[in-house]
Enzyme design. Structure first.
Site, PDB file in Angstrom:
ATOM      1  N   SER B  23       0.844  -1.206   0.000  1.00  0.00           N
ATOM      2  CA  SER B  23       0.000   0.000   0.000  1.00  0.00           C
ATOM      3  C   SER B  23       0.874   1.248   0.000  1.00  0.00           C
ATOM      4  O   SER B  23       2.106   1.176   0.067  1.00  0.00           O
ATOM      5  CB  SER B  23      -0.897   0.008   1.246  1.00  0.00           C
ATOM      6  N   ASP B  44       6.370  -7.368   0.944  1.00  0.00           N
ATOM      7  CA  ASP B  44       5.518  -6.838   2.024  1.00  0.00           C
ATOM      8  C   ASP B  44       5.184  -7.977   2.961  1.00  0.00           C
ATOM      9  O   ASP B  44       5.179  -9.142   2.568  1.00  0.00           O
ATOM     10  CB  ASP B  44       4.226  -6.223   1.478  1.00  0.00           C
ATOM     11  N   ASP B  70       8.591 -10.289   6.101  1.00  0.00           N
ATOM     12  CA  ASP B  70       8.522  -9.526   7.355  1.00  0.00           C
ATOM     13  C   ASP B  70       9.920  -8.968   7.586  1.00  0.00           C
ATOM     14  O   ASP B  70      10.857  -9.722   7.880  1.00  0.00           O
ATOM     15  CB  ASP B  70       8.107 -10.468   8.501  1.00  0.00           C
ATOM     16  N   ASN B  97      11.471   0.886   2.405  1.00  0.00           N
ATOM     17  CA  ASN B  97      10.256   1.679   2.578  1.00  0.00           C
ATOM     18  C   ASN B  97       9.353   1.161   3.695  1.00  0.00           C
ATOM     19  O   ASN B  97       8.624   1.930   4.308  1.00  0.00           O
ATOM     20  CB  ASN B  97       9.487   1.683   1.248  1.00  0.00           C
ATOM     21  N   TYR B 163       9.063   6.378  17.289  1.00  0.00           N
ATOM     22  CA  TYR B 163       9.025   6.570  15.834  1.00  0.00           C
ATOM     23  C   TYR B 163      10.041   7.630  15.419  1.00  0.00           C
ATOM     24  O   TYR B 163      10.828   7.445  14.479  1.00  0.00           O
ATOM     25  CB  TYR B 163       7.609   6.999  15.440  1.00  0.00           C
ATOM     26  N   LYS B 167      13.331   7.109  13.085  1.00  0.00           N
ATOM     27  CA  LYS B 167      13.469   7.833  11.819  1.00  0.00           C
ATOM     28  C   LYS B 167      14.717   8.721  11.820  1.00  0.00           C
ATOM     29  O   LYS B 167      15.380   8.889  10.798  1.00  0.00           O
ATOM     30  CB  LYS B 167      12.212   8.671  11.552  1.00  0.00           C
TER      31      LYS B 167
END
Lengths: 467, 259
Positions: B23, B44, B70, B97, B163, B167
């Site tokens: 997605s 994915d 995974d 990604n 998060y 990042k």
């Protein structure tokens, strides 16, 4: 809506969303658009926390209302229980229910008007509008339809709806709103510091104000003047404590001209001045009274107008001629609001809160007066747990700062930085902490205020706000 | 006009491994690279989702193969990378990604678990795919690595510290490897997407997306996954041979807007 924590990245904060959908009440709208709102998220005791988790002491009890403080489980339970049992019923057309009756009985027992029945509303504003309508109805029923004018005081605050807003004596609530309505008159605010003539004693000042009222009633014609409305201590107009003897002097004039005294207890009621009601503290003998705010500690919106039996008897007689008594709100006596208010009053009794407020109120007043010598402070005033410091440009001449410098607002914001929420009424900084405050809480409030005040002085001395 | 070099402006014929293709940005990137003529190895954790992406690409007459992967599983990463190189005879481009979002307060009960999951998928997986792909990239004449970081690696939102930390780590990993692998001609860059319409943001109501974008971004709108894919494509072109170690915001001006 509240988003799950996972979705908060790239989602707007509450303050981001606020400006698109909320029109704020009693707000400097351009400043709000520029600075955004302060979003309060939760409260406990005398403290609240904003959306970023910063803690503040609520030094103004919300809007002069959260007497029992935040997070009282018994009140949450009372609301939940009543919602489960009977979430709504009304008092129209002969309907009744237990919570409204029990609350009315309680107010009859403890209220400032002897032998009074309660007419319920949801705010101080609607209570004071009801006051006006009831008194107009009363005088129509007594066959004196000319007796309709209401006198209030400049700087008095009685709400914002059409009649209440007309009685309020503050310019922002009048100008551009086409208020006051024609039946309303205003007299001098009983503030000796600002309104007293040079050299005039408080007694002379009081006599002058009583004479002014007498002259106004005579000029208008006593047969046209129905009532005089007063907050025992003026709240939003700057926390003004009238001089000793003011109310007896006023009352004498009113009695002479058969003019009713409406006691606006919306801020002063329920222990705020160290007595159960402000009327007792200030020597008022009211004919009717409005209560709200602390009535439910602001857990739910509820107000009441306390009307003496004799006046209600006149309404009943008039009903024989006129039919339905055509005044009431859907939420008059709302069972959930009534149940919560009743519980709030019970808790105040159980905790002997009025006596506590009297005790810590004296401590607070003494503490506040330590600022009387501060270079920015012109006057410290207050009673019980209601107080204020008026900031002035010159302590000797009492000269005020130019309005556009916004000194009071600057001080309020510095206090906010130091974690205490106070309220700037012009350049007067007002205090009205929840009645549950302790002496150490008061020390903390005044310490935080002191830091804000010192920073304000430095800012003023550096020419801050001067164009 | 000065003569231009003959550096290729196309990924046609290159093999690109892209994670998280079921997605959002991964799916858009897979479709864009395939449309540009690359062989796309799409992975994915969501088997049906990645197969659907690949089916769509093939229906358009382009080349792609789906792998269920995974990225939290290091052994699986090595196996899939080897299979991809075997299937297409090498590997030129790696796009890290795949991601998750696990918010929560620092003193929350689930913080430790969320931290582990977040760092594992958003950061540890990146170095693992890179290490697995490195032998093949070294054989490419135009080796490219693009890591998808976030504007949350440049600034931060409350309640998303794991998060944001991961990042920020991706940006550091990118810079470190750009320097380390530069002598081999391998470029390593990262993209910092801002508010993009993806699965991660789909629970934010449209009205709130608009408020956020109007208040915070220069372009006053949320971005689409394809707009991120174009940033990635650009960094993967053979012609982008002198760009390495950058953290490129694709955020509609979120990070530069002050008021």
């Amino acid at each position: 809506m509240s988003l799950p924590a996972e979705a908060t990245v790239f989602a707007p904060s509450t303050s981001d969303r606020d400006h698109l959908s909320v029109l704020h009440p009693t707000t400097d709208l351009p400043a709000l658009r520029r600075d955004g709102p302060l979003v309060i998220e939760r409260g406990q005791g005398i403290r609240v926390w904003d959306e970023d988790g910063r803690e503040y002491i609520e030094g103004l009890a919300g809007l002069w209302c959260t007497a029992l403080g935040y997070g009282v489980e018994e009140l949450a339970e009372a609301a939940a229980e009543q919602i489960r049992k009977l979430s709504f019923s009304h008092l129209f057309a002969g309907r009744s229910h237990e919570p409204a009756v029990a609350l009315a009985e309680k107010l009859r027992e403890i209220g400032p008007v002897p032998n009074a029945k309660a007419f319920f509303g949801t705010s101080g504003s609607d209570a004071n509008d009801t006051q006006v309508k009831l008194i107009w109805y009363y005088n129509n029923a007594l066959g004196r339809p000319e007796k309709k004018k209401i006198i209030s005081r400049r700087r008095g605050y009685h709400g914002v709806s059409l009649a209440a807003g007309s009685m309020t004596g503050l310019p922002p609530f009048h100008k551009s709103f086409d208020l006051p309505l024609p039946q309303f008159r205003h007299v001098t605010c009983p503030h000796h510091y600002r309104e007293g003539e040079p050299g005039e004693t408080e007694a002379e000042f009081t006599a002058r104000l009583a004479a002014e009222l007498d002259e106004l009633i005579r000029a208008e014609g006593p047969e046209t003047v129905a009532a005089f409305i007063a907050e025992p201590v003026l709240g939003a107009g700057g926390v003004v404590v009238p001089p000793e003897g003011y109310y007896p002097a006023i009352q004498k004039v009113l009695d002479e001209h058969d003019v009713l005294l409406i006691d606006d207890e919306v801020i002063c009621g329920f222990g705020r001045l160290g007595t159960p009601f402000g009327a007792e503290a200030m020597g008022m003998r009211p004919d009717t009274a409005s209560v709200a705010k602390a009535l439910s500690s602001a857990y739910v919106p509820i107000s009441a107008v306390l009307v003496p039996d004799g006046m209600v008897d006149v309404f009943v007689e008039a009903g024989e001629r006129w039919g339905v008594f055509g005044h009431g709100f859907t939420y008059t006596g709302h069972p959930v609001c009534a149940a919560v208010a009743l519980k709030a009053l019970e808790l105040m009794e159980e905790r002997d809160l009025f006596a506590h407020a009297d005790r810590v109120g004296r401590y607070f007043q003494a503490g506040l007066r330590r600022f009387a010598d501060h270079p920015l402070v012109g006057e410290v005033r207050g009673r019980g747990l209601l107080g204020a410091c008026e900031l002035v440009a010159d302590r000797g001449t009492r000269e005020a700062f130019p309005v556009q410098r916004g000194v009071g607002t600057y001080c309020m914001n510095r206090c906010l930085d130091h974690g205490v929420i106070l309220r700037a009424l012009g350049d007067t900084v007002a205090f009205c902490p929840p009645l549950i405050v302790t002496e150490s809480d008061i020390d903390e409030i005044l310490e935080r205020f002191g830091r804000g005040l010192d920073e304000t002085l430095a800012w003023v001395e550096a020419g801050g706000g001067a164009s | 006009m000065t003569e231009l070099t003959t550096l290729s402006r196309s990924v046609a014929g290159k093999t690109a491994l892209i994670t998280g293709c079921a997605s959002g940005m991964g799916r858009a990137t897979a479709k864009l690279f395939a449309a540009e003529g690359a062989n796309v190895a799409a992975t994915d954790i969501n088997a049906d989702g990645v197969r659907a992406t690949v089916a769509e690409i093939r229906a358009a007459g382009r080349e792609a193969t789906a792998w269920t992967l995974d990225v939290g599983d290091g052994d699986a990463i090595r196996r899939v990378v080897d299979e991809v190189a075997d299937r297409y005879g090498g590997l030129d481009i790696l796009v890290n990604n795949a991601g998750i979002s696990r918010g929560g307060p620092i003193d929350g009960d689930e913080y430790e678990v969320r931290w582990q999951e977040t760092v594992n998928v958003l950061l540890t997986a990146h170095q693992r795919t890179i290490r697995a792909a490195l032998p093949y990239l070294r054989k490419s004449d135009s080796p490219r690595i693009v890591n998808i970081a976030s504007t949350e690696g440049l600034g931060a939102t409350a309640m998303n510290s794991a998060y944001s930390a991961a990042k920020t780590g991706v940006i550091g990993l990118t810079r470190g490897l750009a320097v380390e692998l530069g002598k081999e001609g391998i470029t390593v860059n990262c993209i910092c997407p801002g508010p993009i319409r993806t699965a991660m943001t789909e629970r934010i109501p449209e009205e709130h997306k608009q408020i956020y974008a109007r208040r915070r971004t220069a372009l006053r709108r949320y971005g689409d996954p394809e707009e991120v894919a174009h940033g990635t494509l650009h960094l993967c072109l053979p012609a982008s041979s002198f760009i390495t170690g950058v953290a490129l915001p694709v955020d509609g001006g979120l990070t530069v807007r002050r008021a």
